[in-house]
Write a protein that holds these residues in place. Structure first.
Motif: not given
Lengths: 477, 477
Positions: B382-385, B409-413, B418-423, B433-438
């Motif tokens: 998943a991504s945070a941003q 998820l097959y969505k650009k952004n 929503n990603q957590l709900q899917y899980c 989870i990937i984020g800029e800072q990470e």
């Protein structure tokens, strides 16, 4: 896995030898849900739903498996298959249809339930009705006499099944057969062991395996005065005793099938009995029954069978039941049928019926391709001297119970050389050798087939040692 | 597994989306052996072999699987299934036959190859011809629009197949479909990734996946001056280019199908080209083709597809090939077909043909039963941003390559929520989870869905950490 989940998939063990688990069970709830969905969908569709041309049903007596049902099915099959493999079985598959003439004359009256394919030119074909006839065709076609194989596949019967009671026109059978000639009762005992292992692993509640022998039934009918021509029809009356009272069965025998009340009562005295090995011994003393050659043979084999079942640690699951009579067309010796003791019953459902097994033989001496192993057996339990069958049975049972894939030769006193040769042919990597000295010392000699190295392993360490030696190799393979 | 062993089972990838591997291959040797056995047996049997009534053959175009062949088949299926599961797919099953009318009108001319069942009263039935129509019926019947499922089962075609070339009337298809509406090319790229993973795992030698797009083909025919009514027949000529020379194809187009030599040559200029993303870019500059709306859309999507394929690390396996035209009835966008580069050829055999894939959608938002997980996905990437799709694709690819069962998820952004709900809906235990800072810190935030706890894990430790956290739970489950 929860009890309820497994039950939705499991139905009954039935058929020749360990015929296996039929997947015919669905809950009444599920079916109601499906019907409700369909009606709703039908209402939505209306007459003008141009593009939506799919007929929204599966054929009568069939069903889809949803991902949820598939997850359960896979778990049930995993249990069954891992047990079959633990006992060294191979697997085969055959086409879903056979030449019509291959099936002709094999199923008696039930032949009318066979699905035929339309004559579109070429051969006349029918869908398989069971896995037994295709197996017999396979053996004949490949000139095999000895094989231990399992076959899990769908079979087809144009019946009018009660789907609310989990019965379908397309359903799975899980067959396990040992074909060949062996010393009496050793493979039979293994089949019963397999059935008990699977039923225990599935955690579907307590169960009991009823055992009888065709020769005992025939002998009993003979001494009671049933004419030969009526054996079959009286059998089918006796077979109803698990569902209706003796009075009703007697009425059928006398009223419909023409026995005298005295003959019927005589049968009744026998078929209402069930028990353990003590009942076998009691009947061996029965002055009339023990004079009948067939019955005597059957009783003596059952006594031997109980000895082996005791060594396998499952005698408490087995009930010698003189009313068990099913499937006599197939059987010439021991028959058995497992029943669940506390079937969870839902409204509108009957308790689940459970199945049967018979004698077979044993895979031996067949030249195996070395490159591709067809079993996953980790160890052969062997003996170095004579008179160690009991010890072999005890040890192989310990190994199966610990999850080790193990086999033994079905011979009372096999030569060590033959046992080692069997391992080489079948690609079994380890041999656990029992000898007099080893028994005294509390050890087992563990031999590597490839290197021929032998070491003594303490019996309590044997399972771990086998796991340590075989797990990496199996993973690479 | 040895290359040769796998090849005996594997044939070609074909069909809609990742239609999967057909098991149609048997060696000429094996068949000769079988025939020899049969003749020998026939000679032995003679006319008076009373009891031996089994017809010693399987129906035309079918075969048994021996234990040896089953061992190979199981290994091949294990590879395929574990890949499908790694990508979070569910599994379904359907009956072997459907109502005849369910299949009617779905296969055009090939309908004559459908096996019908005999009319024995009741519904008219036919054996399934593929797994796609039953899947469509299943979706409609259950009102599903979004599902990612696989289905491995036998299908039936009353063809006259060349069994010596591994083609049968009963054979397996391994279908993988993503149904639903998603952002362009993300599920398509995953299908190609799956195909490459399976072909690599099977170790059957080097391969190449040809990619084209129906819209590019149609646009090309239009600008070359092919009349609309001839698109289909000219397509089937083009499709032969992998077997015969351009000269022969041109002769067919001009001599049999009535194109002028100029139109044919114009087509020839295009369809003889193949290459990587640079060919896509070159054609985007093509003054005529880029003016055709359909072709432009196809080319732009292919360009995007190649970006994703590069992130998945498989771009070097993909060839944009303008002669690829197969199965156009089904397809509306991208089509693909994998070919083996060095097919081991035996005497009397042609090289193996290999298969195709097309766009699909993606399983989303479906309410799952919580008690029985229907996928085995260990982690959602998943991504945070926003603007982190590329990083998600890179990471999920790393995880798949390390054998982790992962999805995105097959969505650009997609929103994190929503990603957590899917899980939660799908029962996926972990989120990476990937984020800029990470990204700056070289870590991934690993979140437990159940406890909501998050910890930073160094990227190089992520695989081990996921394995550590999920393996015991999976075994219990």
């Amino acid at each position: 896995m929860a009890e309820r989940a497994a039950l939705e998939e499991l139905v009954r063990l039935q058929g020749e030898r360990v015929r296996g688990l039929k997947q015919q069970k669905a809950s009444a709830e599920q079916i109601e849900e499906e019907v409700a969905k369909l009606l709703k969908l039908k209402a939505q569709l209306g007459p003008d739903e141009g593009k939506q041309k799919f007929v929204l049903k599966t054929p009568k007596g069939t069903r889809d498996y949803s991902p949820r049902q598939m997850a359960i099915r896979e778990k049930v099959f995993d249990v069954i298959i891992s047990c079959f493999k633990r006992h060294g079985a191979e697997v085969i598959d055959t086409p879903v249809f056979e030449l019509k003439e291959t099936l002709t004359g094999k199923y008696g009256e039930d032949s009318k339930l066979i699905y035929d394919l339309k004559d579109q030119g070429g051969e006349l074909l029918s869908l398989r009705y069971d896995l037994t006839v295709p197996f017999a065709r396979y053996l004949a076609m490949n000139k095999l006499t000895n094989i231990k194989r399992y076959h899990i596949a769908k079979v087809y019967r144009r019946d009018n099944p009660a789907m609310t009671r989990g019965r379908y026109r397309e359903f799975y059978q899980c067959d396990f057969d040992i074909a060949g000639q062996f010393d009496p009762m050793i493979p039979d005992a293994e089949c019963l062991k397999i059935m008990c292992e699977i039923l225990s692993s599935l955690q579907i509640g307590d169960f009991l395996v009823k055992v009888n022998d065709r020769r005992i039934l025939d002998g009993m009918f003979a001494i009671c005065g049933v004419p030969d021509s009526k054996f079959r029809t009286i059998c089918s009356s006796v077979d109803k005793l698990d569902k209706v009272s003796w009075e009703e069965v007697k009425n059928e025998m006398v009223g419909e099938k023409g026995l005298t009340p005295e003959v019927a009562d005589h049968i009744g005295d026998y078929v209402q009995q069930h028990g353990g090995v003590s009942l076998v011994e009691q009947l061996l003393q029965d002055p009339k029954l023990s004079q009948n050659k067939q019955a005597l043979e059957g009783l003596e084999d059952l006594k031997l069978l109980f000895e082996y079942l005791t060594l396998f640690g499952i005698a408490d699951k087995i009930s010698f039941d003189l009313s068990l009579a099913r499937g006599l067309d197939y059987y010439t010796g021991v028959i058995y049928e497992a029943v669940l003791l506390q079937t969870p019953v839902r409204p509108g459902e009957e308790p689940l019926g459970v199945g049967s097994v018979a004698a077979g033989g044993r895979y031996d001496g067949l030249a195996l391709e070395e490159k591709v192993r067809t079993t996953e057996t980790q160890v052969l339990v062997a003996s170095a001297q004579k008179r160690l069958l009991e010890e072999r049975l005890k040890l192989v049972s310990e190994l199966w119970d610990a999850g080790i894939k193990a086999e033994l030769l079905y011979k009372k006193n096999p030569k060590l050389l033959n046992q080692l040769q069997y391992c080489e042919e079948a690609g079994i990597p380890l041999v656990a050798i029992i000898g007099e000295q080893e028994l005294k010392d509390g050890v087992i000699k563990l031999r590597s087939v490839a290197s021929r190295e032998e070491v003594d392993v303490r019996r309590e360490d044997l399972v771990e040692e086998i796991k340590r030696r075989t797990s990496p190799a199996l993973r690479i393979c």
